[in-house]
Write a protein that holds these residues in place. Structure first.
Motif, PDB file in Angstrom:
ATOM      1  N   ALA A 260     -19.137  -8.711 -21.128  1.00  0.00           N
ATOM      2  CA  ALA A 260     -20.425  -8.112 -20.471  1.00  0.00           C
ATOM      3  C   ALA A 260     -20.152  -7.949 -18.917  1.00  0.00           C
ATOM      4  CB  ALA A 260     -21.582  -8.979 -20.983  1.00  0.00           C
ATOM      5  N   PHE A 261     -19.738  -9.153 -18.307  1.00  0.00           N
ATOM      6  CA  PHE A 261     -20.065  -9.239 -16.925  1.00  0.00           C
ATOM      7  C   PHE A 261     -18.673  -9.277 -16.102  1.00  0.00           C
ATOM      8  CE2 PHE A 261     -21.475 -11.200 -12.978  1.00  0.00           C
ATOM      9  CZ  PHE A 261     -22.345 -10.116 -12.346  1.00  0.00           C
ATOM     10  N   TYR A 262     -17.470  -9.649 -16.861  1.00  0.00           N
ATOM     11  CA  TYR A 262     -16.457 -10.046 -16.004  1.00  0.00           C
ATOM     12  C   TYR A 262     -15.143  -9.053 -16.235  1.00  0.00           C
ATOM     13  CZ  TYR A 262     -19.003 -14.084 -14.442  1.00  0.00           C
ATOM     14  OH  TYR A 262     -20.155 -15.059 -13.905  1.00  0.00           O
ATOM     15  N   GLU A 263     -14.995  -8.974 -17.314  1.00  0.00           N
ATOM     16  CA  GLU A 263     -13.662  -8.243 -17.936  1.00  0.00           C
ATOM     17  C   GLU A 263     -14.001  -6.618 -17.995  1.00  0.00           C
ATOM     18  OE1 GLU A 263     -12.793 -10.112 -21.622  1.00  0.00           O
ATOM     19  OE2 GLU A 263     -13.234 -11.872 -20.616  1.00  0.00           O
ATOM     20  N   ARG A 264     -13.153  -5.964 -17.251  1.00  0.00           N
ATOM     21  CA  ARG A 264     -13.355  -4.590 -17.219  1.00  0.00           C
ATOM     22  C   ARG A 264     -11.955  -3.883 -16.989  1.00  0.00           C
ATOM     23  NH1 ARG A 264     -17.822  -2.448 -13.748  1.00  0.00           N
ATOM     24  NH2 ARG A 264     -18.410  -0.865 -15.154  1.00  0.00           N
ATOM     25  N   LEU A 265     -11.645  -3.083 -18.139  1.00  0.00           N
ATOM     26  CA  LEU A 265     -10.475  -2.389 -17.840  1.00  0.00           C
ATOM     27  C   LEU A 265     -10.239  -1.065 -16.905  1.00  0.00           C
ATOM     28  CD1 LEU A 265      -9.364  -2.867 -21.660  1.00  0.00           C
ATOM     29  CD2 LEU A 265      -8.201  -3.968 -19.545  1.00  0.00           C
ATOM     30  N   ALA A 266     -10.031  -1.360 -15.747  1.00  0.00           N
ATOM     31  CA  ALA A 266     -10.038  -0.261 -14.857  1.00  0.00           C
ATOM     32  C   ALA A 266      -9.091   0.717 -14.908  1.00  0.00           C
ATOM     33  CB  ALA A 266     -10.181  -0.813 -13.375  1.00  0.00           C
ATOM     34  N   TYR A 267      -9.381   1.913 -15.864  1.00  0.00           N
ATOM     35  CA  TYR A 267      -8.545   2.959 -15.928  1.00  0.00           C
ATOM     36  C   TYR A 267      -8.891   3.966 -14.774  1.00  0.00           C
ATOM     37  CZ  TYR A 267      -6.010   1.951 -20.138  1.00  0.00           C
ATOM     38  OH  TYR A 267      -5.093   1.721 -21.307  1.00  0.00           O
ATOM     39  N   ASP A 268      -7.854   4.569 -14.100  1.00  0.00           N
ATOM     40  CA  ASP A 268      -8.268   5.808 -13.493  1.00  0.00           C
ATOM     41  C   ASP A 268      -8.200   7.037 -14.192  1.00  0.00           C
ATOM     42  OD1 ASP A 268      -5.668   6.535 -13.587  1.00  0.00           O
ATOM     43  OD2 ASP A 268      -4.993   5.850 -11.298  1.00  0.00           O
ATOM     44  N   ASP A 269      -8.565   8.238 -13.549  1.00  0.00           N
ATOM     45  CA  ASP A 269      -8.661   9.317 -14.236  1.00  0.00           C
ATOM     46  C   ASP A 269      -7.202  10.012 -14.653  1.00  0.00           C
ATOM     47  OD1 ASP A 269      -7.616  10.337 -12.075  1.00  0.00           O
ATOM     48  OD2 ASP A 269      -9.443  11.628 -11.594  1.00  0.00           O
ATOM     49  N   GLN A 270      -6.248   9.131 -14.413  1.00  0.00           N
ATOM     50  CA  GLN A 270      -4.761   9.496 -14.759  1.00  0.00           C
ATOM     51  C   GLN A 270      -4.112   8.695 -15.736  1.00  0.00           C
ATOM     52  OE1 GLN A 270      -3.152  12.436 -13.886  1.00  0.00           O
ATOM     53  NE2 GLN A 270      -5.318  12.879 -13.068  1.00  0.00           N
ATOM     54  N   GLY A 271      -5.250   7.826 -16.153  1.00  0.00           N
ATOM     55  CA  GLY A 271      -4.777   6.938 -17.513  1.00  0.00           C
ATOM     56  C   GLY A 271      -4.058   5.820 -17.072  1.00  0.00           C
ATOM     57  N   GLN A 272      -4.158   5.533 -15.732  1.00  0.00           N
ATOM     58  CA  GLN A 272      -3.441   4.443 -15.182  1.00  0.00           C
ATOM     59  C   GLN A 272      -4.376   2.980 -15.340  1.00  0.00           C
ATOM     60  OE1 GLN A 272      -0.204   4.282 -14.684  1.00  0.00           O
ATOM     61  NE2 GLN A 272       0.202   6.307 -15.126  1.00  0.00           N
ATOM     62  N   LEU A 273      -3.989   1.906 -15.929  1.00  0.00           N
ATOM     63  CA  LEU A 273      -4.765   0.679 -15.655  1.00  0.00           C
ATOM     64  C   LEU A 273      -4.573   0.179 -14.476  1.00  0.00           C
ATOM     65  CD1 LEU A 273      -6.629  -1.153 -17.382  1.00  0.00           C
ATOM     66  CD2 LEU A 273      -4.585  -2.122 -18.430  1.00  0.00           C
ATOM     67  N   GLN A 274      -5.501   0.077 -13.646  1.00  0.00           N
ATOM     68  CA  GLN A 274      -5.457  -0.513 -12.484  1.00  0.00           C
ATOM     69  C   GLN A 274      -5.372  -1.898 -12.480  1.00  0.00           C
ATOM     70  OE1 GLN A 274      -5.406   2.019  -9.524  1.00  0.00           O
ATOM     71  NE2 GLN A 274      -4.931   3.169 -11.407  1.00  0.00           N
ATOM     72  N   ASN A 275      -5.568  -2.544 -13.231  1.00  0.00           N
ATOM     73  CA  ASN A 275      -6.028  -4.204 -13.216  1.00  0.00           C
ATOM     74  C   ASN A 275      -5.259  -4.787 -14.210  1.00  0.00           C
ATOM     75  OD1 ASN A 275      -7.879  -2.952 -15.035  1.00  0.00           O
ATOM     76  ND2 ASN A 275      -9.265  -4.893 -14.514  1.00  0.00           N
ATOM     77  N   ALA A 276      -3.935  -4.444 -14.594  1.00  0.00           N
ATOM     78  CA  ALA A 276      -3.011  -4.905 -15.864  1.00  0.00           C
ATOM     79  C   ALA A 276      -2.571  -6.507 -15.195  1.00  0.00           C
ATOM     80  CB  ALA A 276      -2.186  -4.118 -16.114  1.00  0.00           C
ATOM     81  N   SER A 277      -3.294  -7.309 -14.875  1.00  0.00           N
ATOM     82  CA  SER A 277      -2.699  -8.861 -14.559  1.00  0.00           C
ATOM     83  C   SER A 277      -3.901  -9.631 -14.686  1.00  0.00           C
ATOM     84  CB  SER A 277      -2.295  -8.808 -13.397  1.00  0.00           C
ATOM     85  OG  SER A 277      -2.928  -9.059 -12.380  1.00  0.00           O
ATOM     86  N   PHE A 278      -3.672 -10.944 -14.664  1.00  0.00           N
ATOM     87  CA  PHE A 278      -5.090 -11.842 -14.829  1.00  0.00           C
ATOM     88  C   PHE A 278      -5.579 -11.997 -13.487  1.00  0.00           C
ATOM     89  CE2 PHE A 278      -3.619 -14.518 -18.838  1.00  0.00           C
ATOM     90  CZ  PHE A 278      -4.523 -13.325 -19.583  1.00  0.00           C
ATOM     91  N   MET A 279      -4.749 -11.581 -12.440  1.00  0.00           N
ATOM     92  CA  MET A 279      -5.144 -11.606 -11.152  1.00  0.00           C
ATOM     93  C   MET A 279      -6.377 -10.580 -10.979  1.00  0.00           C
ATOM     94  SD  MET A 279      -3.866 -13.830  -8.960  1.00  0.00           S
ATOM     95  CE  MET A 279      -2.862 -13.889  -7.509  1.00  0.00           C
TER      96      MET A 279
END
Ligand code: FES
Ligand code: FES
Lengths: 169, 791
Positions: free
Chosen positions: B699-718
């Protein structure tokens, strides 16, 4: 020691009191050497970039990320892994017993890292505030438990140790 | 009387192993195996023009490099569609290795096998793929827009499936309603992120025509069946073992991920054991996600806040492929009505392809979305009509005497959705009492006067659990009196080795730690389904119970003959079968096992005694093993439920928002849950607490941040923030027990319960605190900042 890529060097390290001489390449991670070369698979790897804490071991008594440590850096070091925690095969260390008692683990994957992180602090835990204790383990991720059982386990370990000592004397 | 173990917080049998580093996860197995690394697509949508492996030629230790061209026969076909559905008209599944077109960033293009993983990765990074990039559709709502780019070149649009259903007369209800509201809700993707990624070790034995696969799967029997077919092997020569698994949460239930097919394929090709261990980045871009949905809801109410009719039109983000069919949106639709009586209801959904990682159930499976929509609807009705949010819930609950209650829509198993039992209003009372709701509201008003942003959120859910088709248990009593139990479904931390031992312990009078449970090993039991949909305790538990009852019957027959008494006079306790009222007359359960297997040779003291007993037992029989008897004290029994059983619960949260940091502080988190009869309260609470943490995270912390080119911008636990202990509050747990009438043990499932209302409660609480609707989830401090300071 200076090593070029692809070169190996012989290191000597003590793991859980046993001395090892191992040839390692410069880029080999300590986590890989512990797990795959020495065969101590109790140390787990959850991210390999230093965030989850699953791979935590003690290097010369201090908790450290074995996934962020090159094996070659540990030449001469004394390492303790989860396998070195229990005194005998069937006995559990008070901290381990406390994790069992307080349901501090589900899948068990994060557990060795939590145990090694808690080892240097559990004796002080009963005096720590909730916030302090949470901070003390805030380098470790657990996806299963929601941490409640882990916090109670760390807090309760010293008591188990005391009652064991009481039973001995 | 010995204490009944069912219902006790027994310490777990699996813990000593896991606590001492002796757990056996897939990557702990076969260190000498060859290792795999994969080349994965960088663009989210592209044509593959060329794959150049020349850079790998001088890397020592590479054993093989494979692309689509190397696959033959069935291996070159798309991977199987697991759950077909009439409404699924474009059932696209991916190839094991990409064939001409890649449709998400992360899709497997080439496989490298090498002496070790370091070398395999060297080679993988030396492989050059030339792409012709194609237009990408990443956003769900964009994917539904006419004229949007297509996720698959051979499709006209992105719709893979469409289903609609109705009960009652929604149009008439809307016409009769005093108020008709129209609202939109959306929820972004989320991911399971177990601490252990996926892993596979395959050992193909050519001379034996057999395959042994260690796989971190939630469904080993399914993997076995599928691989036997694919490899053309006798299923009895394919063994799939799910050893200790470091969390699954649904992500590991899919078969087949491409790696699951490729690793054994390479083992057969090379004639050596081959292993692959997923790394964290691969887990982000190569293991399935869930959650993405967008709803348009219309709801009609009377002046008192009673819902007269409701409809939702929603979109579900399938990702690039849909091997799990339409299960997620079907569950969302089936569970949308929650604990409320909604006589007129209609839904339609479209399942849409996007150029992102495929989706399949993640803990909650379609329900967090459903509950979030429904519970926001309730709160918004309350706001519109100036009613209390708890009161609006109360006015709409299904009453305790209305069960079985037909929800009027189709459930995920294809049958009707019929609630078996529930006490929804009592549950709310328990929750509100625990929260001291009146006081909490008073404090909130006080805080508001001081300019503080406090909010209270409630989320109520009903969770269909324990679906079929069936599950089985094979039980065997050993000569030393211990009992082994083999289950076809695997454990990912739910304590199977303990809860099922508790059931057996009660029935056979054997200590819990004398019952050794092996789950997820097809060498021990060939039939089973899997661990998902909060079904193991329900379906597996009742199978174990049936098997234990059967063993008890068999043992009693043999013991009765040995002791020359009536079977009804026997009691099972402390590993002995005793004659009631005659404490000296007894026989050990282990001895009965020996007697049941008449041997020519006696080994050890126990069996010598047993031989004597056997002679007595069979004195009247014409042969050592009487007709109709089988040797040994063992059985396999199966349990198939008539339908799912419906657990329920409600969460309440009190939060405060810091106007400077826009961060959320959870002041209290209260849970009421009801999962019927509880086998082990400690384990059930653990499931809830872990689930709550995932709910809050989502609900508050985890967000899979995809850009409009379908690239996952945050693919790490960092960059993808899973909550640490510092983010998860102390959770207050309360429970009620409404047994299921549908199974002998009265159990309902609990595995997903804690997670389900997470987004709903947080969204309601933040809306309450800010006085502004939170209708897209997850939220972050940045969103709150925008609401507070940018209008
Ligand atoms: S594996 Fe080392 S911190 Fe995650
Ligand atoms: S127990 Fe599974 S990750 Fe902590």
């Amino acid at each position: 020691m200076a090593l070029n890529p692809g070169e190996s060097a012989r290191i000597e390290l003590t793991v859980n009191g046993i001395a090892h001489q191992i040839d390692v390449e410069a880029r080999w991670l300590l986590s890989d050497v512990l797990r795959h070369t020495i065969g101590l698979t109790g140390t787990h790897v959850g991210c390999e970039h230093g965030v989850c804490g699953c791979c935590t071991v003690l290097i010369d008594g201090e908790p450290a990320r074995s996934c962020l440590t090159f094996a070659v850096q540990t030449d001469g070091a004394a390492i303790t892994t989860v396998e070195g925690l229990a005194a005998s095969d069937d006995g559990l260390h008070p901290l381990q017993e406390s994790f069992r008692m307080h349901h501090g683990l589900q899948c068990g994957y994060c557990t060795p890292g939590f145990l090694m992180t808690a080892l240097p602090i559990y004796e002080r835990a009963p005096e720590m505030s909730d916030e302090e204790l949470r901070k003390a383990i805030s380098g470790q991720l657990c996806r299963c438990t929601g941490y409640a059982g882990i916090l109670s386990a760390i807090r309760g370990a010293a008591e188990i140790e005391r009652s064991r000592k009481g039973a001995e004397s | 009387m010995t204490t009944r173990m069912f219902g006790q917080s027994v310490k777990r049998n699996e813990d000593p192993r896991l606590l001492t580093g002796k757990g056996r996860y897939v990557d702990d197995i076969e260190h000498s195996a060859a290792q795999v690394a994969f080349v994965r697509s960088e663009p989210a949508h592209a044509r593959i023009i060329d794959i150049d492996v020349s850079g790998t030629l001088d890397i020592d230790g590479v054993l093989g490099i494979y692309t689509y061209e190397d696959l033959e026969g069935d291996f070159a076909k798309p991977l199987p569609l697991l759950i077909p559905n009439d409404g699924l008209f474009a059932p696209k599944t991916q190839y094991a290795l990409a064939h001409e077109e890649v449709c998400y960033a992360g899709e497997v293009i080439a496989m490298v096998v090498a002496k070790d993983r370091y070398i395999a990765e060297d080679a993988a990074s030396a492989i050059r793929v030339e792409y012709e990039t194609l237009p990408v559709v990443a956003d769900l709502e964009e994917a539904a827009r006419p004229g949007a780019p297509v996720a698959h070149l051979d499709m006209e649009d992105n719709v893979s499936g469409r289903v609609s259903e109705a009960k009652g007369d929604v149009d008439a209800a809307m016409a009769a309603a005093s108020h008709v509201y129209q609202w939109r809700f959306s929820m972004e993707r989320a991911a399971a992120m177990p601490m252990e990624g996926r892993g596979i070790v395959a050992h193909y034995d050519e001379s034996d025509q057999s395959l042994l696969l260690y796989d971190s799967t939630q469904a080993p029997t399914g993997v076995r069946g599928g691989l036997a077919l694919l490899f053309g092997l006798d299923p009895d020569r394919v063994h799939v073992v799910a050893p200790d698994i470091g969390g699954g949460f649904g992500m590991k239930v899919i078969q087949f991920y491409p790696e699951e097919v490729l690793v054994p394929w390479a083992s057969r090709l090379l004639g050596i054991p081959v292993k692959w261990t997923e790394d964290r980045r691969e887990d982000f871009i190569g293991s399935n996600h869930e959650r993405g949905q967008a709803h348009e809801v219309r709801v009609g109410t009377d002046d008192e806040g009673r819902i007269l009719g409701m409809e939702t039109n929603f979109l579900n983000d399938a990702g690039a492929y849909c091997s799990y069919g339409l299960i997620i949106p079907i569950i969302t639709a089936a569970q949308m009505q929650g604990p409320y009586r909604i006589e007129n209801f209609r839904y339609e959904f479209r399942n849409l392809f996007t150029n992102k990682v495929p989706t399949s159930p993640y803990r909650g499976a379609g329900r967090p979305h459903a509950v979030y929509v429904m519970e926001r609807v309730i709160d918004k009705i309350a706001l519109e009509l100036e009613l209390d949010v708890a009161e609006v819930r109360r006015r709409n609950f299904i009453g305790p005497n209305e069960f079985p209650y037909d929800v009027g829509v189709t459930f995920q198993d294809g049958g009707p959705t019929i609630y078996d039992s529930g006490e929804y209003e009592r549950g709310l009372d328990v929750l509100l009492d625990a929260l001291d709701y009146g006081n909490a509201r008073a404090e909130q008003r006080k805080a508001a006067e001081q300019g503080r942003l406090m909010g209270i959120g409630i989320g109520y859910y009903v969770e269909g659990t324990g679906i079929g088709p069936y599950e089985g248990a094979a039980i065997k009593v050993l000569a030393d009196g211990s009992v082994t139990v083999a289950l076809g479904f695997s454990s990912q931390g739910q304590g199977h080795e303990t809860v099922f031992a508790q059931i057996v312990s009660d029935e056979l009078g054997v200590a819990v730690d004398k019952v050794k449970v092996t789950s997820g090993d097809t060498r021990r039991i060939g039939y089973g389904v899997g661990t998902f949909a909060s079904r193991s305790a329900v379906v597996g538990g009742n199978a174990v119970f049936k098997a234990a009852v059967q063993i008890r019957k068999q043992a009693a027959e043999v013991a009765a003959r040995s002791l020359e008494v009536a079977a009804e006079d026997l009691v099972f306790e402390n590993g002995q079968i005793r004659v009631a009222g005659a404490p000296d007359l007894s026989v050990g359960l282990g001895q009965v096992a020996l007697i049941s297997n008449p041997l020519r040779y006696a080994f050890g003291e126990e069996s010598q005694e047993a031989v004597l007993l056997a002679q007595r037992a069979y004195a009247q029989s014409d042969r050592p093993l009487p007709d109709g008897m089988r040797p040994g004290l063992e059985t396999a029994e199966f349990y198939s439920p008539t339908s799912g059983v419906f657990a329920f619960g409600a969460h309440a949260v009190v939060i405060e928002i810091d106007p400077d940091t826009c961060n959320l502080k959870i002041l209290r988190y209260v849970v009421m849950h009801d999962c019927g009869a509880v086998i082990n309260p400690m384990i059930v609470e653990g499931q809830i607490l872990g689930g709550v943490a995932q709910g809050i995270g989502g609900a508050f912390y985890e967000r899979l941040a995809y850009d409009d080119q379908g690239q996952l911008q945050n693919a790490s636990f960092m960059d993808f923030l899973i909550p640490y202990a510092t983010e998860i509050p102390t959770v207050e747990l309360h429970h009620t027990e409404t047994k299921s009438p549908l199974n002998p043990l009265g159990i309902k499932g609990v595995g997903e319960a804690g997670t389900i209302p997470g987004p709903a409660v947080i969204a309601n609480a933040v809306s309450d605190a800010l006085g502004r609707p939170i209708d897209s989830m997850p939220i972050s401090p940045l969103d709150i900042y925008a609401i507070l300071y940018k209008g």
